[in-house]
Design a protein around this motif. Structure first.
Motif, short mmCIF file in Angstrom:
data_model
loop_
_atom_site.label_atom_id
_atom_site.label_comp_id
_atom_site.label_asym_id
_atom_site.label_seq_id
_atom_site.Cartn_x
_atom_site.Cartn_y
_atom_site.Cartn_z
N TYR A 1 -29.76 -40.48 -35.55
CA TYR A 1 -31.08 -40.27 -34.94
C TYR A 1 -31.31 -38.76 -34.89
O TYR A 1 -30.59 -38.03 -34.20
CB TYR A 1 -31.13 -40.90 -33.56
CG TYR A 1 -30.94 -42.40 -33.60
CD1 TYR A 1 -32.00 -43.25 -33.96
CD2 TYR A 1 -29.71 -42.98 -33.32
CE1 TYR A 1 -31.83 -44.62 -34.02
CE2 TYR A 1 -29.53 -44.36 -33.39
CZ TYR A 1 -30.59 -45.17 -33.74
OH TYR A 1 -30.42 -46.53 -33.82
N VAL B 1 -41.68 -35.82 -29.21
CA VAL B 1 -41.75 -36.81 -30.29
C VAL B 1 -40.40 -37.51 -30.41
O VAL B 1 -39.36 -36.85 -30.46
CB VAL B 1 -42.11 -36.14 -31.63
CG1 VAL B 1 -42.12 -37.17 -32.76
CG2 VAL B 1 -43.45 -35.45 -31.51
N CYS C 1 -35.83 -45.21 -32.14
CA CYS C 1 -36.47 -44.18 -32.94
C CYS C 1 -37.86 -44.63 -33.37
O CYS C 1 -38.24 -45.78 -33.18
CB CYS C 1 -35.62 -43.85 -34.19
SG CYS C 1 -35.37 -45.24 -35.29
N ARG C 2 -38.61 -43.69 -33.96
CA ARG C 2 -39.98 -43.99 -34.37
C ARG C 2 -40.07 -44.55 -35.77
O ARG C 2 -41.06 -45.18 -36.14
CB ARG C 2 -40.85 -42.72 -34.26
CG ARG C 2 -40.52 -41.62 -35.25
CD ARG C 2 -41.45 -40.43 -35.07
NE ARG C 2 -41.32 -39.42 -36.09
CZ ARG C 2 -40.50 -38.38 -36.03
NH1 ARG C 2 -39.73 -38.22 -34.97
NH2 ARG C 2 -40.45 -37.50 -37.02
N ASP D 1 -34.01 -35.17 -35.07
CA ASP D 1 -35.29 -34.50 -34.89
C ASP D 1 -35.04 -33.02 -35.11
O ASP D 1 -34.01 -32.64 -35.67
CB ASP D 1 -35.90 -34.81 -33.50
CG ASP D 1 -35.12 -34.17 -32.35
OD1 ASP D 1 -34.09 -33.49 -32.61
OD2 ASP D 1 -35.53 -34.34 -31.19
N THR D 2 -35.96 -32.18 -34.71
CA THR D 2 -35.73 -30.74 -34.72
C THR D 2 -35.90 -30.24 -33.29
O THR D 2 -36.56 -30.89 -32.47
CB THR D 2 -36.73 -30.00 -35.63
OG1 THR D 2 -38.03 -30.04 -35.02
CG2 THR D 2 -36.78 -30.64 -37.01
N PRO E 1 -37.08 -39.34 -31.96
CA PRO E 1 -36.36 -39.01 -33.19
C PRO E 1 -36.63 -40.06 -34.28
O PRO E 1 -37.22 -41.11 -34.02
CB PRO E 1 -34.89 -39.06 -32.75
CG PRO E 1 -34.88 -40.03 -31.61
CD PRO E 1 -36.19 -39.80 -30.88
N PHE E 2 -36.21 -39.75 -35.51
CA PHE E 2 -36.27 -40.74 -36.58
C PHE E 2 -34.85 -41.11 -36.97
O PHE E 2 -33.90 -40.34 -36.75
CB PHE E 2 -37.06 -40.22 -37.79
CG PHE E 2 -36.50 -38.97 -38.43
CD1 PHE E 2 -35.61 -39.06 -39.49
CD2 PHE E 2 -36.87 -37.71 -37.98
CE1 PHE E 2 -35.10 -37.92 -40.09
CE2 PHE E 2 -36.37 -36.55 -38.57
CZ PHE E 2 -35.48 -36.66 -39.63
N SER F 1 -34.57 -33.93 -24.30
CA SER F 1 -34.08 -34.14 -25.66
C SER F 1 -32.95 -33.17 -25.98
O SER F 1 -32.00 -33.51 -26.69
CB SER F 1 -35.21 -33.99 -26.68
OG SER F 1 -35.67 -32.65 -26.76
N SER G 1 -39.33 -30.50 -31.88
CA SER G 1 -40.01 -31.80 -31.85
C SER G 1 -40.69 -32.09 -30.52
O SER G 1 -41.59 -32.91 -30.44
CB SER G 1 -39.01 -32.92 -32.16
OG SER G 1 -38.52 -32.81 -33.47
N ARG H 1 -29.72 -36.26 -32.41
CA ARG H 1 -30.05 -36.75 -31.08
C ARG H 1 -29.17 -37.93 -30.67
O ARG H 1 -29.00 -38.23 -29.50
CB ARG H 1 -31.52 -37.18 -31.04
CG ARG H 1 -32.51 -36.05 -30.90
CD ARG H 1 -32.68 -35.61 -29.46
NE ARG H 1 -33.20 -36.68 -28.64
CZ ARG H 1 -34.49 -36.98 -28.50
NH1 ARG H 1 -35.40 -36.30 -29.18
NH2 ARG H 1 -34.89 -37.96 -27.71
N LEU I 1 -32.47 -29.53 -38.61
CA LEU I 1 -32.43 -30.90 -38.14
C LEU I 1 -31.36 -31.02 -37.06
O LEU I 1 -30.27 -30.47 -37.17
CB LEU I 1 -32.12 -31.86 -39.30
CG LEU I 1 -33.27 -32.15 -40.26
CD1 LEU I 1 -32.79 -33.01 -41.41
CD2 LEU I 1 -34.41 -32.85 -39.52
#
Length: 236
Positions: free
Chosen positions: A166, A175, A223-224, A168-169, A177-178, A9, A172, A153, A150
């Motif tokens: 996209y 997990v 993404c999720r 994440d941190t 990304p959102f 990631s 993460s 990605r 933040l």
């Protein structure tokens, strides 16, 4: 060496960061111009000289002198300078280049200071400028300063008015990304290079759980979850 998801990631985030420089390449209808050099314009205080070429033949080089400050002595953002340069390159006629004075290296020099100041007064951004500005706000360096920041990605231009980032941190781990949808145009439909407030407010919305109220019922394999901030940021 076997990379874990956390390491992978990080590699993707770094690639996204580096690819942003290619989003707004100096492109015209005749192709893409590469940057050959950036120097101070001799005997011109506050003026930068950017030399462009076609990447193959050095004799295609043309230099453009641009101001670093506006008419009120305020600094001109680099994104505005890039957009103004692209606009000037597209408008530059072959005859103008032939008549231009040449520097010590034989490179024709175009004085674009007046054109840049006109651009600053009436910006004419393109979608690529807006996409880069939106993504760059969340792009982090290879070594993030804060693990809670933040992190970009990836990014995708969805249509003529919206992009999806996209995020994440760095903490993460594995997990996914959102996704966050952001507007690239204002209420009049004009392209806006910069989504005011998004970078500052997103971590707060995420931490307080308010972001869930903006969740979209859509499927995106990249993404999720997807959150739509377009209406929230534009006040629609």
């Amino acid at each position: 060496m076997m990379w874990d998801e956390t390491g992978l990631s990080s590699l993707q985030a770094q690639l996204a960061h580096e690819m942003l420089s290619s989003v707004t390449a100096v492109a015209t209808g005749q192709g893409v111009r590469l940057v050959r050099g950036v120097v101070s314009a001799p005997e011109r205080r506050g003026v930068v000289r950017v030399v462009l070429w076609d990447g193959e033949q050095l004799d295609t080089s043309v230099a453009f002198d641009m101001p670093l400050t506006d008419l009120h002595e305020g600094n001109i953002p680099s994104g505005d300078l890039k957009a103004a340069l692209r606009s000037e390159v597209a408008a530059c006629a072959e005859g103008e280049v032939e008549r231009a004075p040449r520097d010590a290296f034989g490179i024709p020099v175009i004085d674009a200071c007046a054109a840049v100041h006109r651009f600053v007064d009436q910006p004419r951004f393109e979608l690529s400028d807006a996409l880069r500005a939106a993504a760059a706000a969340f792009s982090v360096s290879e070594v993030p300063d804060e693990s809670a920041e933040l992190r970009l990605r990836g990014f995708l231009l969805l249509d003529q008015a919206t992009c999806r980032l996209y995020l994440d941190t760095p903490a993460s781990q594995d997990v996914p990304p959102f996704g966050v949808d952001l507007p690239l145009r204002d209420e009049d439909g004009s392209v806006v290079a910069g989504v005011t407030g998004a970078h500052a407010v997103l971590p707060v919305l995420l931490e307080t759980g308010e972001l869930e109220r903006m969740r979209r019922d859509v499927h995106d394999p990249y993404c999720r979850a997807v959150y739509d901030l377009v209406d929230w940021l534009t006040g629609r």
